[in-house]
Write a protein that holds these residues in place. Sequence first.
Motif, PDB file in Angstrom:
ATOM      1  N   ASP A   1      43.210  31.749  28.547  1.00 19.19           N
ATOM      2  CA  ASP A   1      42.976  30.910  29.715  1.00 19.19           C
ATOM      3  C   ASP A   1      41.524  30.433  29.743  1.00 19.19           C
ATOM      4  O   ASP A   1      40.773  30.654  28.788  1.00 19.19           O
ATOM      5  CB  ASP A   1      43.385  31.643  31.008  1.00 19.19           C
ATOM      6  CG  ASP A   1      42.458  32.805  31.337  1.00 19.19           C
ATOM      7  OD1 ASP A   1      41.364  32.914  30.720  1.00 19.19           O
ATOM      8  OD2 ASP A   1      42.830  33.611  32.214  1.00 19.19           O
ATOM      9  N   GLU A   2      41.127  29.808  30.858  1.00 16.30           N
ATOM     10  CA  GLU A   2      39.787  29.209  30.927  1.00 16.30           C
ATOM     11  C   GLU A   2      38.674  30.256  30.887  1.00 16.30           C
ATOM     12  O   GLU A   2      37.528  29.946  30.603  1.00 16.30           O
ATOM     13  CB  GLU A   2      39.670  28.281  32.148  1.00 16.30           C
ATOM     14  CG  GLU A   2      39.745  28.945  33.514  1.00 16.30           C
ATOM     15  CD  GLU A   2      41.173  29.321  33.959  1.00 16.30           C
ATOM     16  OE1 GLU A   2      42.136  29.149  33.163  1.00 16.30           O
ATOM     17  OE2 GLU A   2      41.322  29.797  35.098  1.00 16.30           O
ATOM     18  N   ASN A   3      39.012  31.520  31.152  1.00 14.80           N
ATOM     19  CA  ASN A   3      38.010  32.588  31.061  1.00 14.80           C
ATOM     20  C   ASN A   3      38.106  33.343  29.733  1.00 14.80           C
ATOM     21  O   ASN A   3      37.517  34.417  29.577  1.00 14.80           O
ATOM     22  CB  ASN A   3      38.183  33.581  32.213  1.00 14.80           C
ATOM     23  CG  ASN A   3      37.866  32.934  33.552  1.00 14.80           C
ATOM     24  OD1 ASN A   3      36.947  32.108  33.646  1.00 14.80           O
ATOM     25  ND2 ASN A   3      38.625  33.284  34.582  1.00 14.80           N
TER      26      ASN A   3
ATOM     27  N   GLY B   1      33.177  33.634  24.777  1.00 13.85           N
ATOM     28  CA  GLY B   1      34.148  34.716  24.679  1.00 13.85           C
ATOM     29  C   GLY B   1      34.605  35.118  26.056  1.00 13.85           C
ATOM     30  O   GLY B   1      34.359  34.386  27.035  1.00 13.85           O
ATOM     31  N   GLU B   2      35.250  36.262  26.137  1.00 14.45           N
ATOM     32  CA  GLU B   2      35.830  36.688  27.410  1.00 14.45           C
ATOM     33  C   GLU B   2      34.763  36.772  28.502  1.00 14.45           C
ATOM     34  O   GLU B   2      33.728  37.420  28.339  1.00 14.45           O
ATOM     35  CB  GLU B   2      36.507  38.055  27.226  1.00 14.45           C
ATOM     36  CG  GLU B   2      37.311  38.474  28.428  1.00 14.45           C
ATOM     37  CD  GLU B   2      37.957  39.846  28.283  1.00 14.45           C
ATOM     38  OE1 GLU B   2      38.639  40.257  29.226  1.00 14.45           O
ATOM     39  OE2 GLU B   2      37.773  40.491  27.233  1.00 14.45           O
ATOM     40  N   LYS B   3      35.047  36.128  29.616  1.00 12.34           N
ATOM     41  CA  LYS B   3      34.097  36.082  30.726  1.00 12.34           C
ATOM     42  C   LYS B   3      33.845  37.486  31.272  1.00 12.34           C
ATOM     43  O   LYS B   3      34.764  38.296  31.364  1.00 12.34           O
ATOM     44  CB  LYS B   3      34.688  35.203  31.841  1.00 12.34           C
ATOM     45  CG  LYS B   3      33.641  34.650  32.770  1.00 12.34           C
ATOM     46  CD  LYS B   3      34.236  33.659  33.731  1.00 12.34           C
ATOM     47  CE  LYS B   3      33.285  33.455  34.898  1.00 12.34           C
ATOM     48  NZ  LYS B   3      33.884  32.588  35.900  1.00 12.34           N
ATOM     49  N   GLY B   4      32.587  37.749  31.592  1.00 12.53           N
ATOM     50  CA  GLY B   4      32.249  39.035  32.195  1.00 12.53           C
ATOM     51  C   GLY B   4      31.813  40.093  31.198  1.00 12.53           C
ATOM     52  O   GLY B   4      31.546  41.229  31.586  1.00 12.53           O
TER      53      GLY B   4
END
Length: 459
Positions: free
Chosen positions: A237-239, A283-286
Motif C-alpha cells: 500500500d501507500e505506506n 520502505g515501510e513507513k515508521g
Amino acid sequence: MSTAINKYIGQHQQRFIDELFDLLRIPSVSADSKFRNDVLEAANFVRDKLLAAGVDEAEVITTAGHPVVYAEKILDPVLPTILVYGHYDVQPADPYELWDSPPFEPVIKDENIYARGAADDKGQFYMHVKAFEAMLQTGGLTCNVKFMIEGEEEVGSENLEDFLQENQQRLKADVILISDTSIISTETPSITIGLKGLSYLAVEVTGPNRDLHSGVYGGAVDNPINVLCKMIASLKDENNKITIPGFYDKVVALSEAERTALAKAPFDLAAYMQDLGLEAVDGEKGYSTLERTGIRPTLDVNGMWGGYIGEGAKTVLPAKAFAKISMRLVPDQDSDEIARLFTAHFMSIAPATVKVKVTPHHGGKPYVTPLDSIAFQAASMAFEEAWGKKPVPTRDGGSIPIVALFDEILKIDTVLMGFGLDSDAIHSPNEKFGVFNFVKGIETITLFHKHFSALKNKL
Ligand code: BES
Ligand code: MN
Ligand code: MN
C-alpha cells in the motif's frame, strides 16, 4: 597460549591464502548442473584439507543432491564440542562480463581477495579449518571440533534436513558456530543475532491462447504483463505495508528497549545511498533503514519477464507473463503458511481475463540467537579481545534456512560469527573478502574456542 597461536597464524598466513585460492579456483556452483563435477571436486578438496589440518576422520557423504563434508576431532569426550557449519557451494558468477577479473581466478587487489565465494562462504568457512589447524599444531586446542560443510546452501539446503535427522547422534555438540554473515565495519565489529526466513514463489499469468498482434487485439484483450504489473503493485500500500491478508499476524513486535539497542549500531544513510548510487531510499513507513532490513518482513520481485525482449521492436500482445517473488520473514512467521496466504491472495486479486498459477519454491524459518547463552558471551569476549571493541548485536536481512532446523532438530543454539562486509558484493560481480578480515577472523575464532571452553568448564 594465544600468542603461540597468533604466531603460528602469522607464520603460515601466506600458505592459508594460497590454499584458499586453490579452493576458489573450483567453480562449485550448486544451482547449475553443468558444474556438478566441480561441486564434487570442491567437496573432496575440503575433506583433504580437513585431514591435512589434523582431524581424526573426514568424509564426503553423498545425499540426494550435492554431498556434505563431515569431519571431527574428538580430543576427549568429556570436553565441550563445537560444531562448525559452512557451505562450499557458491552462487552462479553471471554476468561474467561485469567482473574486473575472472570469478574463478582469484586475485588480491588493494588487500582484498576477489573471486566468487571469497566471502560467501569459502573464505569464511576456511578460516575455521585454519583456526583449527593453528590450535592443534600449537597444542592450544581446548575442545572437540566437528565440521559440517555442505554444498547446497545457495539452493536452499534441500537435502540437509534429512541429513540432520539421520545423523543426530554424530552431530551432537554444545554449540553451532557459523561464519557466513557480515560485521558492520572493521572499526565496528558486530555479531549477527538474527537471520530472516524466506518464502520464494514463481507466478505465471496466462491471457490469450497465443501471442497476438498488439494493434489488432490491443485494448480489447487484457495483456498478461500489464495485469501482472498491477497485481504486483497492489501487494504494497501507500505506506509500503504488504497487503496480503494475515501477513503480519504472527510478526513479533520488538519492545522499545530492543529497538533502542539495535539503533545503537552506527549507520550512515548518506554513505549507504552513495554506495548504491541512490538519491533516496524508501520502505515501510515508521521504520528506519536498518529496521526495514533487520526486523521487518519484506516482499520483492526477483525477476519478471514475458513478451518480446530481443533486439529492436516486435509489436506483440504476449500470451504469458512470469515473475519470481520472495518474501523475507521474521519471527514467528512460518514460510509454508506465508506461501499459502500469498497464493490465496494472489489468486483472489486476478481479474477474470487471465489464469494464474503460483508455484512455491524453497523456504526457511527465521532465527534469533539467544543472548543469555554462554556461546553468545564467548563470541562477544572473542571479538572484544581480538578487535579491542565490544561487538554490536545486529539483525541481518539475509537467510541461512538450515539454522532454524539446527534448533528444531538438533536442539543446538547457533552463534553467527561472520567476518564479511556488506560491501563484499556477495552474489554480485566482483565479490571480495578482505585479507585483514580473513586473518583477524581466524584469530577471533581461536579466541571463541578459548572463551567457550573456559566458560563451559566453569559450569
Ligand atoms: N551467507 C548468505 C546469507 C547471509 C548473507 C546472511 C549476509 C546474512 C548476511 C547465504 O549464503 C545466502 O545467500 N542465503 C540465501 C538463502 C537462500 C538461497 C535460500 C539468501 O539469503 O538469499
Ligand atoms: Mn553464505
Ligand atoms: Mn549466499
